[in-house]
Design a protein around this motif. Sequence first.
Motif, mmCIF file in Angstrom:
data_model
loop_
_atom_site.group_PDB
_atom_site.id
_atom_site.type_symbol
_atom_site.label_atom_id
_atom_site.label_comp_id
_atom_site.label_asym_id
_atom_site.label_seq_id
_atom_site.Cartn_x
_atom_site.Cartn_y
_atom_site.Cartn_z
ATOM 1 N N ARG A 63 4.116 -25.818 8.117
ATOM 2 C CA ARG A 63 3.971 -24.370 8.088
ATOM 3 C C ARG A 63 2.818 -23.909 8.980
ATOM 4 N N SER A 64 2.997 -22.745 9.587
ATOM 5 C CA SER A 64 1.951 -22.093 10.360
ATOM 6 C C SER A 64 1.902 -20.633 9.942
ATOM 7 N N ALA A 65 0.715 -20.058 9.918
ATOM 8 C CA ALA A 65 0.548 -18.707 9.402
ATOM 9 C C ALA A 65 -0.133 -17.803 10.413
ATOM 10 N N ARG A 66 0.178 -16.521 10.314
ATOM 11 C CA ARG A 66 -0.529 -15.537 11.134
ATOM 12 C C ARG A 66 -0.632 -14.224 10.360
ATOM 13 N N HIS A 67 -1.786 -13.580 10.476
ATOM 14 C CA HIS A 67 -2.032 -12.273 9.874
ATOM 15 C C HIS A 67 -2.586 -11.354 10.945
ATOM 16 N N SER A 68 -2.112 -10.123 10.997
ATOM 17 C CA SER A 68 -2.667 -9.158 11.936
ATOM 18 C C SER A 68 -2.545 -7.758 11.352
ATOM 19 N N THR A 69 -3.232 -6.834 11.968
ATOM 20 C CA THR A 69 -3.155 -5.431 11.566
ATOM 21 C C THR A 69 -3.039 -4.562 12.806
ATOM 22 N N PHE A 70 -2.493 -3.370 12.637
ATOM 23 C CA PHE A 70 -2.502 -2.378 13.700
ATOM 24 C C PHE A 70 -2.541 -0.992 13.068
ATOM 25 N N THR A 71 -2.992 -0.007 13.820
ATOM 26 C CA THR A 71 -3.027 1.367 13.331
ATOM 27 C C THR A 71 -2.196 2.237 14.258
ATOM 28 N N THR A 72 -1.560 3.227 13.673
ATOM 29 C CA THR A 72 -0.684 4.101 14.449
ATOM 30 C C THR A 72 -1.441 5.333 14.938
ATOM 31 N N ALA A 73 -0.795 6.063 15.804
ATOM 32 C CA ALA A 73 -1.444 7.182 16.479
ATOM 33 C C ALA A 73 -1.859 8.269 15.498
ATOM 34 N N VAL A 74 -3.038 8.803 15.741
ATOM 35 C CA VAL A 74 -3.551 9.942 14.981
ATOM 36 C C VAL A 74 -3.522 11.151 15.916
ATOM 37 N N PRO A 75 -3.040 12.290 15.430
ATOM 38 C CA PRO A 75 -3.008 13.470 16.302
ATOM 39 C C PRO A 75 -4.364 13.734 16.946
ATOM 40 N N LYS A 76 -4.342 14.217 18.162
ATOM 41 C CA LYS A 76 -5.559 14.490 18.904
ATOM 42 C C LYS A 76 -6.452 15.460 18.138
ATOM 43 N N HIS A 77 -7.745 15.191 18.167
ATOM 44 C CA HIS A 77 -8.762 16.020 17.506
ATOM 45 C C HIS A 77 -8.657 15.957 15.976
ATOM 46 N N ARG A 78 -8.087 14.886 15.457
ATOM 47 C CA ARG A 78 -8.031 14.675 14.014
ATOM 48 C C ARG A 78 -8.670 13.331 13.678
ATOM 49 N N PHE A 79 -9.154 13.194 12.418
ATOM 50 C CA PHE A 79 -9.691 11.905 11.985
ATOM 51 C C PHE A 79 -9.146 11.568 10.603
ATOM 52 N N ILE A 80 -9.088 10.262 10.315
ATOM 53 C CA ILE A 80 -8.690 9.780 8.994
ATOM 54 C C ILE A 80 -9.606 8.624 8.601
ATOM 55 N N GLY A 81 -9.606 8.310 7.314
ATOM 56 C CA GLY A 81 -10.364 7.172 6.806
ATOM 57 C C GLY A 81 -9.422 6.149 6.200
ATOM 58 N N TYR A 82 -9.481 4.914 6.709
ATOM 59 C CA TYR A 82 -8.731 3.809 6.108
ATOM 60 C C TYR A 82 -9.607 3.225 5.007
ATOM 61 N N PHE A 83 -9.054 3.069 3.799
ATOM 62 C CA PHE A 83 -9.912 2.711 2.674
ATOM 63 C C PHE A 83 -9.362 1.518 1.894
ATOM 64 N N GLN A 84 -10.247 0.888 1.180
ATOM 65 C CA GLN A 84 -9.902 -0.150 0.219
ATOM 66 C C GLN A 84 -10.702 0.106 -1.052
ATOM 67 N N PRO A 85 -10.168 -0.296 -2.238
ATOM 68 C CA PRO A 85 -8.976 -1.094 -2.474
ATOM 69 C C PRO A 85 -7.698 -0.257 -2.449
ATOM 70 N N GLU A 86 -6.556 -0.930 -2.640
ATOM 71 C CA GLU A 86 -5.280 -0.244 -2.648
ATOM 72 C C GLU A 86 -5.121 0.602 -3.910
ATOM 73 N N ASN A 87 -4.347 1.657 -3.782
ATOM 74 C CA ASN A 87 -4.028 2.498 -4.924
ATOM 75 C C ASN A 87 -3.288 1.676 -5.987
ATOM 76 N N ARG A 88 -3.614 1.936 -7.242
ATOM 77 C CA ARG A 88 -2.978 1.322 -8.407
ATOM 78 C C ARG A 88 -3.264 -0.179 -8.539
ATOM 79 N N SER A 89 -4.218 -0.683 -7.803
ATOM 80 C CA SER A 89 -4.534 -2.109 -7.890
ATOM 81 C C SER A 89 -5.476 -2.374 -9.065
ATOM 82 N N THR A 90 -5.498 -3.636 -9.492
ATOM 83 C CA THR A 90 -6.469 -4.104 -10.483
ATOM 84 C C THR A 90 -7.439 -5.033 -9.768
ATOM 85 N N VAL A 91 -8.719 -4.744 -9.855
ATOM 86 C CA VAL A 91 -9.719 -5.440 -9.050
ATOM 87 C C VAL A 91 -10.821 -5.999 -9.932
ATOM 88 N N GLY A 92 -11.655 -6.840 -9.344
ATOM 89 C CA GLY A 92 -12.802 -7.384 -10.039
ATOM 90 C C GLY A 92 -13.934 -6.375 -10.148
#
Length: 407
Positions: A129-158
């Motif tokens: 077996r071989s594994a790969r993980h990656s991420t990418f972000t999609t286009a945000v409208p010009k002159h706009r900003f967003i925040g990518y956050f963690q943890p995920e919604n509805r998750s159970t965490v430590g």
Amino acid sequence: MTHVLKRARTGVAAVLTWAGLMAGLAGLTGCTVGETFTESKSRAPGDTIRISPGDGARNIKRGDRIEVRIPDGRLERVDVARVDGAQRTKLPGRTSDDGLVWSPEAEARVELAAKYSVDVVAVDGEGRRSARHSTFTTAVPKHRFIGYFQPENRSTVGTGMIVSFDFNRRIENRAAVQRAVRVTSDPPVEVVGHWFGDRRLDFRPREYWKPGTRVTIELRLRDVQAAPGVFGIQEKTVAFTVGRSQVSLVDAEKHTMEVRRDGALVSTVPITAGAPKTTTYNGKMVVTELYDVTRMNGATVGFGGEYDIKDVPHALRLTTSGTFLHGNYWASPDTFGSTNVSHGCVGLRDVKGGSSDTPAGWFFDRTLVGDVVEVVNSRDKTVAPDNGLGGWNLDWPKWKAGSAVAG
């Protein structure tokens, strides 16, 4: 490093001592190739998984190509999902009849202003077996900003989980943005934001969360001005639940890890930590990702071609810079509990392919994102508070000093 994500399961811990459990192959830390590793040993398939768009790609449009491809063997698992929304949403897709290509369904399209993860496992003709993980972000409208956050919604965490925002644009008006993000809890505690530079904002309470706490994040960023001519677009409420407490203490001199569940010692596990020239960070680190199999390549973390192991089992990420606690299978069993040989990770004994019956598998099955692993007695500095979720290494006055909002 590349990975295959697996959601942690919460198990019932019993009092265990792993010193006498020595069956099967053993390993060092997966961040290193020690002297006991030989190139003649069976290795995973080559680095042949190709993902489009590439890891870390930004500004991906809805019509851009999304694809996973290998030259031979078969794709065992492909998971493409939006990870920043109110819930984790998979992108529907299919694998070709020959098992070599995955692509989205004909009508499936990525959403704009979103973050996606791609997790792949490929198997060659010999079953390796071989594994790969990656991420990418999609286009945000010009002159706009967003925040990518963690943890995920509805998750159970430590109990060590820190709410962390990574903004796609530089934030000049930090006070306005911070005021538009409200983090509250039930039962209530004071939760304070701390800025690391002009793109990252983390929130935490004074002490670890109490088990059973429900945390709510209200984003009211729509039309908030972050910089001249740059306005927010997010308006949502998400929440997560704090599970049981699990804090593990790694002693680099004693070569042990004490695992405590709700304050009670449940296991003492033999470990190997960083070698004298490549020591492990001291300090409190928080588990941010769990992978049942991962590729670890020294070239990605500044160690050149010293190691490249494509099927490291049971890997838990502790820092952004590449510190993991993980299983390994390529060293003598007596390494654990006696010698530090890694390039900075913490290693637990495992077998090739991983097993729940090894120390690494046992710990992995009982770990949540948000659990705390603290390293002591290593001849290294304390991990930086912005390296992963290292904010617990700042005392409360210093943490509050990083807020843009007085209070």
